[in-house]
Design a protein around this motif. Sequence first.
Motif, PDB file in Angstrom:
ATOM      1  N   HIS A 184       0.794  -1.170  -0.023  1.00 41.86           N
ATOM      2  CA  HIS A 184       0.073  -0.021  -0.061  1.00 41.86           C
ATOM      3  C   HIS A 184       0.802   1.245   0.057  1.00 41.86           C
ATOM      4  CE1 HIS A 184      -4.125  -1.587   0.938  1.00 41.86           C
ATOM      5  NE2 HIS A 184      -3.338  -2.577   1.437  1.00 41.86           N
ATOM      6  N   LYS A 185       0.561   2.084  -0.758  1.00 36.72           N
ATOM      7  CA  LYS A 185       1.409   3.341  -0.886  1.00 36.72           C
ATOM      8  C   LYS A 185       0.924   4.125   0.451  1.00 36.72           C
ATOM      9  CE  LYS A 185       2.471   4.818  -5.354  1.00 36.72           C
ATOM     10  NZ  LYS A 185       2.797   5.753  -6.224  1.00 36.72           N
ATOM     11  N   GLN A 209      -3.774   6.032  -0.437  1.00 34.80           N
ATOM     12  CA  GLN A 209      -4.543   6.705  -1.475  1.00 34.80           C
ATOM     13  C   GLN A 209      -6.005   6.457  -1.328  1.00 34.80           C
ATOM     14  OE1 GLN A 209      -2.478   3.976  -4.296  1.00 34.80           O
ATOM     15  NE2 GLN A 209      -1.686   5.620  -5.293  1.00 34.80           N
ATOM     16  N   ALA A 210      -6.652   7.375  -2.279  1.00 31.78           N
ATOM     17  CA  ALA A 210      -8.178   7.105  -2.325  1.00 31.78           C
ATOM     18  C   ALA A 210      -8.847   7.239  -1.014  1.00 31.78           C
ATOM     19  CB  ALA A 210      -8.371   5.846  -2.871  1.00 31.78           C
ATOM     20  N   LYS A 221      -8.177   6.835   2.309  1.00 30.53           N
ATOM     21  CA  LYS A 221      -8.313   5.361   3.109  1.00 30.53           C
ATOM     22  C   LYS A 221      -7.130   5.615   4.196  1.00 30.53           C
ATOM     23  CE  LYS A 221     -10.196   1.714   0.147  1.00 30.53           C
ATOM     24  NZ  LYS A 221     -11.068   2.425  -0.763  1.00 30.53           N
ATOM     25  N   GLY A 255      -8.251  -6.953   0.514  1.00 32.23           N
ATOM     26  CA  GLY A 255      -8.127  -7.898  -0.233  1.00 32.23           C
ATOM     27  C   GLY A 255      -6.603  -8.780  -0.316  1.00 32.23           C
ATOM     28  N   GLN A 256      -5.576  -7.981  -0.262  1.00 29.28           N
ATOM     29  CA  GLN A 256      -4.433  -8.465  -0.513  1.00 29.28           C
ATOM     30  C   GLN A 256      -3.768  -8.898   0.676  1.00 29.28           C
ATOM     31  OE1 GLN A 256      -3.651  -4.452  -2.027  1.00 29.28           O
ATOM     32  NE2 GLN A 256      -2.816  -5.074  -4.048  1.00 29.28           N
ATOM     33  N   LYS A 286      21.886  21.474   5.825  1.00 27.83           N
ATOM     34  CA  LYS A 286      21.004  21.738   4.710  1.00 27.83           C
ATOM     35  C   LYS A 286      21.721  20.860   3.584  1.00 27.83           C
ATOM     36  CE  LYS A 286      19.177  25.240   1.744  1.00 27.83           C
ATOM     37  NZ  LYS A 286      19.297  26.551   1.047  1.00 27.83           N
ATOM     38  N   SER A 287      20.443  20.131   2.988  1.00 21.68           N
ATOM     39  CA  SER A 287      20.523  19.072   2.052  1.00 21.68           C
ATOM     40  C   SER A 287      19.709  19.664   1.011  1.00 21.68           C
ATOM     41  CB  SER A 287      20.172  17.828   2.369  1.00 21.68           C
ATOM     42  OG  SER A 287      20.025  16.857   1.582  1.00 21.68           O
ATOM     43  N   LYS A 288      20.275  19.111  -0.332  1.00 18.49           N
ATOM     44  CA  LYS A 288      19.224  19.360  -1.433  1.00 18.49           C
ATOM     45  C   LYS A 288      18.016  18.648  -1.468  1.00 18.49           C
ATOM     46  CE  LYS A 288      21.289  16.385  -5.060  1.00 18.49           C
ATOM     47  NZ  LYS A 288      21.589  15.867  -6.298  1.00 18.49           N
ATOM     48  N   GLU A 318       6.310   4.186  -0.680  1.00 17.77           N
ATOM     49  CA  GLU A 318       5.828   2.733  -1.499  1.00 17.77           C
ATOM     50  C   GLU A 318       5.590   1.605  -0.668  1.00 17.77           C
ATOM     51  OE1 GLU A 318       5.694   2.502  -4.846  1.00 17.77           O
ATOM     52  OE2 GLU A 318       6.590   4.369  -5.035  1.00 17.77           O
ATOM     53  N   GLY A 326      16.666  31.767  -4.125  1.00 19.22           N
ATOM     54  CA  GLY A 326      17.306  30.582  -3.755  1.00 19.22           C
ATOM     55  C   GLY A 326      17.981  31.256  -2.503  1.00 19.22           C
TER      56      GLY A 326
END
Lengths: 715, 715
Positions: free
Chosen positions: B12-13, B36-37, B39, B61-62, B239-241, B311, B423
């Motif tokens: 599930h995302k 998503q959706a 939920k 279901g999964q 600081k990071s990009k 992800e 910037g």
Amino acid sequence: MDLNLNHIDYLQVGVTSQKTMKLLPAVGRKATQKVAVADHDGVVNCFGMKKGEAVPVFKSLPGQKISRLELGGALGTPQEKIFVCSGSEVRGYTKKGKQFLSFEANLTESINAMHVSGADLFICASYIYNHYYDCKDQDYYLSGDKINDIVCLPVERVGRTVPVLACQDRILRMLQGSELLYDVKVPGPPSVLGLHNRDGGKDGEEVLYGTADGKLGLVQFTSSAPVSKWEVDNEKKKGGVLCIDTFDIFGDGVKDILIGRDDGTVEVYGLDSSNEPTLRFEHVLSESVTSIQGGCVGKESYDEILTATYTGWVSGLTTEPQQMEAGPGDEVKMSRETQAKVAALRAELEQLQVKVMQGREKYQQSAQSSTAVSAVPLFSINDRFTLCQDDASYTLTLEVQTAIDNLLLQSDVPIDLLDVDKNSAVVSFSECDSEPNGNFLLATYRCQANTTRLELKVRSIEGQYGTLQAYITPRLQPKTCQVRQYQIKPLSLHQRTHSINQDRPMNILRLVGQFSFAEIHSWVVFCLPEVPEKTPAGENITYYFQNTFLGTQLEAIYCKGEGNFRSDNISTISILKDVLSKEATKRKINLNISYEVNEDSVSHTLKMIHPKLEYQLLLAKKVQLIDALKELQVHEGNADFLIPEYRSILDESARLLEEYKKQPAHLERLYGMITDLFIDKFKFKGQNVKTKVSQLLEILDNYDLNSLIDFFNDA
Amino acid sequence: MLVPIYTLKLNHKINPRMVTMGKFDGVHPCLTAATQAGKVFIHNPHSRGQRQASHRLSQSGQDSDISLLNINQAVSCLTAGALVPNATGHALLVASQTNLLAYDVHDNADIFYREVTDGANAIVLGKLADIQSPLAIVGGNCAIQGFDYGGNDQFWTVTGDNVRSLVLCDFTGDGKNELLVGSEDFDIRVFREDELVCEMAENETVTSLCHIHSSRFGYALANGTVGVYDHTARYWRIKSKNHAMSIHAFDLNDDGVVELITGWSNGKIDARSDRTGEVIFKDNFSSSVAGLVEGDYRMDGHVQLICTSVEGEVRGYLPASKDLKGNLMDVSVEQDLVRELSQRKHNLLLELRNYEEHGKAGTGASEAEAQMGVIPANTQLQTALSVQAASESQRGHVELSISTPNETIIRAVLIFAEGIFEGESHVVHPSALNLSGCVCVPIIPPKDIPVDLHIKAFVGGRTSTQFHVFEITRQLPRFSMYDLHVDPSTPAPTGRVSFSISDRPQRVVMWLNQNFLLPEAISSPDVTFTSLRGGGLLTISMRSSGEITLQTDDIELAGDLVQSLAVFLAIEDLPTEADFPACFEQLRGTLTEVDEFHAVRQKMTAAIGDHSNHIRNMLVQAEDARLMGDLKTMKKRYIELYDLNRDLISEYKIRSNNHSALLSRLKAVNQAIQRAGRLRVGKPKNQVISACRDAIKNNNVNALFKIMKAGTASC
């Protein structure tokens, strides 16, 4: 088999060039080998390792920058004499450090490649090859493009002197005396050569080469014709190859190929039963690997891969397991040797600190005087600006011997700066005022601590040319910055190839006028990348190019007073026409420009773009669907109800997304090129169709090849 | 090397920043995240298959370990924790932009469901100050609301801009929790109930906050900055990009002190020491990190750090065991130490070389020296800041002029400053033709904040490739965009705020000199400025009785001035009287609009009900027709359905437009209250805010304005 190698630093010397570190042959069995390394300060440093400590054998005095280091000696005896070249001079040292040879080659350029074999000395300086025997001139050859490296097939095995030159124009040239015997076309500009198995492999005729774009290959140079054995592509877009060696690091009786690249990658390729190379080990160092050799340095009977990097670190990847004997306390106990080493280093640092403070004070004082000047010596920068074939963009790599503080990029042409994952610097784009200062890009990179190497990607547009400037400021007192310039050429996305397909419909541009061969050559150099600056020998010359983005081609044939350019892409011809006439006007030369436009070429180019465009459109469409499909999948619990097409999108979603991410704005670029094609086609007819561009874009939005071709024909 | 003790793929995302851990049955921790959706999924591997699907909850279901909770609205934030006193299990709180749901997962029942009109961007659950029951505190558009378990509104205050992050911790060390609020106006504010304890100004939207220990807390900004504050002082920051997605405090090396764990947008996770910011551990996910939580997920008494990616990958890390000795990364300490020392030595040697070579330099006449950028040693840069009124070609700005005293030129100027450029830097790079020894940089700070300008100027000769870098830091005072020159025709401002202080006028003069950019120091506290931003006037006058009047039409500027002056004079409580007719008129208009939008919304909500009934009927009819084989009717019904669907979509668009318009008006109202509050300091400020709130609740617009003017409703 799994190879587990541990990284150990041995010593740091000055900045090193390619191929400037070698291991001296071992004395007796199972003994450790001595290391000879030469740097830009002109110092040859020979040392051995004793109990983890670098013990110097000898160290020469500083001088001019050393560009190569080779080993030699009488044939049949151990090759333990050290030869270095700096400027146009070759020097020889015995293994004890006694200089026995100083040979001035009297060249106007400095030597950049050298090979030593017995009493034979082979040196190359940009375009020139020279062969000396006992320091007496033997043979001479002038190459068509810069010579990057040279090796000779082993005399004792092939029985004759066979030099092989690696030339920038993607050709390996094999010589016989002063004559070219034959040449071998390779897929990229070869940057380094090495004898396979160190002795030329089978029959002593096999030579390994590595290219500046990261490819690798093996060629057998028989006396009559070359045989290409294998090639390894650079799919993972690693850096260019800088050094090659063969050594049995796995200890399985088969020699492996060791590779060092300019992005810091060290690789070991093994040869399988069918003699095809496979990657067996990979390690990444933080800076370019300039030299690599297999041997035994740190500890007896433990083989290792010795590397030297750009900033002068000599380090080993050893098979010796790291001792992890932890003490009873909480702190990891350092071995006594390291403790001593650290203490010595600290003491040395303290002394240096004092000296530096004195230097600083003196420098400050000089600021009071009105006559003194402040001059800081140039620091060395290792930079490369290369066209990457796969995504038709330029990669700019900058490497400095000390940490970079910040970088300012300025460009007077519109270019896109792309994000590179490896690069951790914080980028910031500044507002640009194109008038009156002509800036189209102003960006600063603020680097994280200890960054000595920066990689950037730049995307150019063909037809728009100018200069990209990089101002590099290292973290070094007194603070200075150095500027480097990179030309963005009018046909910046073109690359040299060995041949073109003559069957395609071609447009022709013909120039006739009162210009010399050198003049037209300089114009071509101005327009196209990868053309040698030196005017080629002979009366005329032919170059072939390929557009890396579209795959269209260009043929340039020119001589004194006449030039012919043929391309299947009308935009290429149009750009050339504009630039060449501008250049000629600048020099007040009357040019007679005529052209033949082949109507079929336009639809031919469109057909060439078609599969790319279609693929990109489909990809964009699929990527757009991914999120919605995933949502449906979550909603329904599974994806079984979807039609197979959608299910396959779901299955491939990761790959699709990655691909989409990898080539940002690909579609826009294709659209831009089609628009240029459209405008250029009608420009040659004397029509201005800029008003119709919006119609064209509409058609592209609902893309269909036939309607596009119809539009091109009807408009 | 520390490795995850488990890795799960949830399929599930996970929405970024919407991950929490809750013990819904009081025992088993469950990873809960928004997907998503609309939920929310609850991963409960402890009680497999016992759960029945009902009410909002359904089994995925999964994967049998996952239950899904349907919210049917895009979730904007969620959290879990003890809300209901004396209940065994945790409550799950899920907020969308319009509603807040408190849900008992174990019993499958709603605890309460409330409308939140000000939106919900961040949520936190816990006890605040002296309020007895735990509160669910929701941060929305400029407003913060706290609900108890009954859904009763127990707490309300306003803040400068949209709230993006919240955390509860005992900041002052009084044993009670304060609320830390990070918002889009770059400020971190600390509230004890509705009293503002202190404010810290940052330079970007504050996206995450987390409590570390005692008064120390971590923060993350939208520009990639992560850092730690101790009280109101910044301890360290980096600081990071990439962007920090989530920060969390966890003791990963088991030394008894928590580290700041950061999850980045490129999938990197790092753990940094809370004291130094030094990285002690890092790992990588293949996709962006979604959230970091902790919990005893294996139910073995050990709490793990649980990291999730967007992800749906989940990794759990146990604190390092003793035998790693705090060395979590796979590095050799000795090697690193030696390398670092050698590197330092190398740098010192390079610096020393610079000083040595410097002494040798000649007059700068030769070409090589011209390239090196030799400059007179006594070159010093002059910088000056001045206010420039708007002219025809340029807007009003602050001008920074940088010049060299001799014939050297300034090749480029880099200014690094926070919060005033797009910037982090601004570059001035004159073209080669316009090179000179003087560069003027126009600066337009968007807000009235004091800024440090870190200037780097590249100084050298015209043909130099190397330049000296001059580094200078200049401070721009807080109110720099105000010009002393006044156009007599400008109308006097109608808005004013007046208050009395007990300090001498000289102190106010000092404040003026420090906080305004004046060409020369002034001696009287009665001054008039022209604002370079809007062009309006700002008049400051002080009577001998100590009564100060600020006249301006800009209520925000008035607030800034009052706050700045109060800080300078160390005034804790300052009641003021104010009148800003223009702002009040605007607010009156906004309030009427709010009523209108509310009315429209109610009307439309009723319409939706009608439509959904209609759809149901039509669907039944269509399906009936299909079963009867009456395809014609079926088609007709489906076409009607399709039309209705289209209507619904367009209606939805109207509704969402209406909604966003409503939201922006509500935000404006909240901001007006906040601004009215900022005209006062200390207690009077809190009184104004709470009185305004009451007035709005009672819909008493006239009282609202009275409060804003006088500070209280009574007089």
